[in-house]
Design a protein around this motif. Structure first.
Motif, PDB file in Angstrom:
ATOM      1  N   ASN A 124      86.562  98.351  16.529  1.00 23.61           N
ATOM      2  CA  ASN A 124      85.546  97.584  15.798  1.00 23.61           C
ATOM      3  C   ASN A 124      86.013  96.190  15.390  1.00 23.61           C
ATOM      4  O   ASN A 124      85.361  95.525  14.581  1.00 23.61           O
ATOM      5  N   ALA A 125      87.155  95.717  15.921  1.00 24.36           N
ATOM      6  CA  ALA A 125      87.599  94.353  15.639  1.00 24.36           C
ATOM      7  C   ALA A 125      86.598  93.369  16.227  1.00 24.36           C
ATOM      8  O   ALA A 125      86.146  93.521  17.365  1.00 24.36           O
ATOM      9  N   SER A 126      86.234  92.351  15.443  1.00 22.65           N
ATOM     10  CA  SER A 126      85.196  91.433  15.897  1.00 22.65           C
ATOM     11  C   SER A 126      85.476  90.024  15.415  1.00 22.65           C
ATOM     12  O   SER A 126      85.975  89.821  14.297  1.00 22.65           O
ATOM     13  N   THR A 127      85.203  89.047  16.247  1.00 22.41           N
ATOM     14  CA  THR A 127      85.299  87.628  15.879  1.00 22.41           C
ATOM     15  C   THR A 127      84.035  86.922  16.354  1.00 22.41           C
ATOM     16  O   THR A 127      83.247  87.468  17.136  1.00 22.41           O
ATOM     17  N   LYS A 128      83.848  85.689  15.895  1.00 25.99           N
ATOM     18  CA  LYS A 128      82.673  84.896  16.277  1.00 25.99           C
ATOM     19  C   LYS A 128      83.093  83.733  17.163  1.00 25.99           C
ATOM     20  O   LYS A 128      84.064  83.041  16.865  1.00 25.99           O
TER      21      LYS A 128
ATOM     22  N   PRO B 115      88.554  89.164  20.000  1.00 23.55           N
ATOM     23  CA  PRO B 115      88.113  90.546  20.214  1.00 23.55           C
ATOM     24  C   PRO B 115      86.668  90.767  19.793  1.00 23.55           C
ATOM     25  O   PRO B 115      86.178  90.144  18.858  1.00 23.55           O
ATOM     26  N   THR B 116      86.000  91.617  20.490  1.00 20.70           N
ATOM     27  CA  THR B 116      84.648  92.038  20.154  1.00 20.70           C
ATOM     28  C   THR B 116      84.599  93.555  20.165  1.00 20.70           C
ATOM     29  O   THR B 116      85.433  94.197  20.808  1.00 20.70           O
ATOM     30  N   PRO B 117      83.662  94.162  19.442  1.00 23.42           N
ATOM     31  CA  PRO B 117      83.598  95.632  19.411  1.00 23.42           C
ATOM     32  C   PRO B 117      83.508  96.228  20.808  1.00 23.42           C
ATOM     33  O   PRO B 117      82.737  95.781  21.657  1.00 23.42           O
ATOM     34  N   ARG B 118      84.370  97.225  21.051  1.00 27.53           N
ATOM     35  CA  ARG B 118      84.411  97.878  22.352  1.00 27.53           C
ATOM     36  C   ARG B 118      84.940  99.291  22.185  1.00 27.53           C
ATOM     37  O   ARG B 118      85.471  99.649  21.144  1.00 27.53           O
TER      38      ARG B 118
END
Length: 219
Positions: free
Chosen positions: A56-60, A100-103
């Motif tokens: 669930n690591a996420s960035t914009k 990173p994006t959720p995967r």
């Protein structure tokens, strides 16, 4: 049973709290005498660890960061570099490049693979003399000091090596009493996996747990 089959049958000593041998236990060749398959065990452990990841690591990126709609300054005449938005990755507070994006990290581990990996690690530990089978693990009270005293009586030092205690079934009192002892990990036959087995140097089984393991992993 032929003489050749008898020789193949792995054996282990069942001890009591005073480290006295109370029984010579014949174990299943299928479960405790399997060859060690290093590549398979590695594959299962890597897959097990991957399946623990939440992903669930996420960035914009620059299009998702708030603001930056207006051009900071005109294109020419200021003497500064051209800039179209304050949310450029080059700017503080800007977007993240290739972040990173959720995967999902999920790895498919077939049941047969997981079972064979458990058999491999169990057999290797028995062969290396890292398995201790206790006749019974009952506590008068769910006290940490009682578990620590039992480990001391069995000469299992959790400060020097990690110990995995496998119970025949879930026992909340034992789990509560043992969770404050560093280096001691408690599980039951239903939750047994190759990673927990490989991560600990010593394996402490109850007599009932050994029987349940044979029933569960014989096929």
């Amino acid at each position: 049973m032929s003489e050749r089959e008898e020789k193949k049958m792995p054996k282990a000593e069942v001890i009591n709290r005073q480290r006295q041998v109370v029984e010579q236990l014949e174990l299943s060749e299928r479960v405790f005498g399997a060859p060690f398959r290093r590549a398979l065990v590695h594959q299962v452990i890597v897959g097990y660890l991957a399946n623990q990841r939440q992903g669930n690591a996420s960035t914009k990126n620059r299009s998702a960061v708030r603001g930056g709609g207006a051009k900071p300054w005109r294109q020419k005449g200021t003497g500064r570099a051209r800039a179209g938005t304050i949310r450029s990755p080059l700017w503080r507070g800007g977007g993240i490049v290739f972040g990173p994006t959720p995967r999902s990290y999920r790895v498919r581990l077939p049941k047969k693979m997981r079972r064979e990996a458990v058999r491999s690690v169990l057999s290797r530990k028995l062969k290396d003399g890292e398995v201790v089978i206790l006749d019974d693990f009952q506590l008068e009270q769910p006290k940490t000091r009682l578990v620590a005293q039992l480990l001391s009586d069995l000469q299992l030092d959790t400060a020097e090596s990690k110990v995995l205690l496998v119970l025949a079934e879930h026992q909340p009192d034992v789990l509560r009493a043992a969770r404050n002892i560093p280096g001691l990990f408690v599980t039951n036959v239903e939750m047994l996996n190759a990673y927990d087995l490989a991560a600990c140097e010593r394996l402490l089984l109850t007599r009932g747990a050994a029987s349940r393991i044979e029933e569960r992993y014989r096929s």
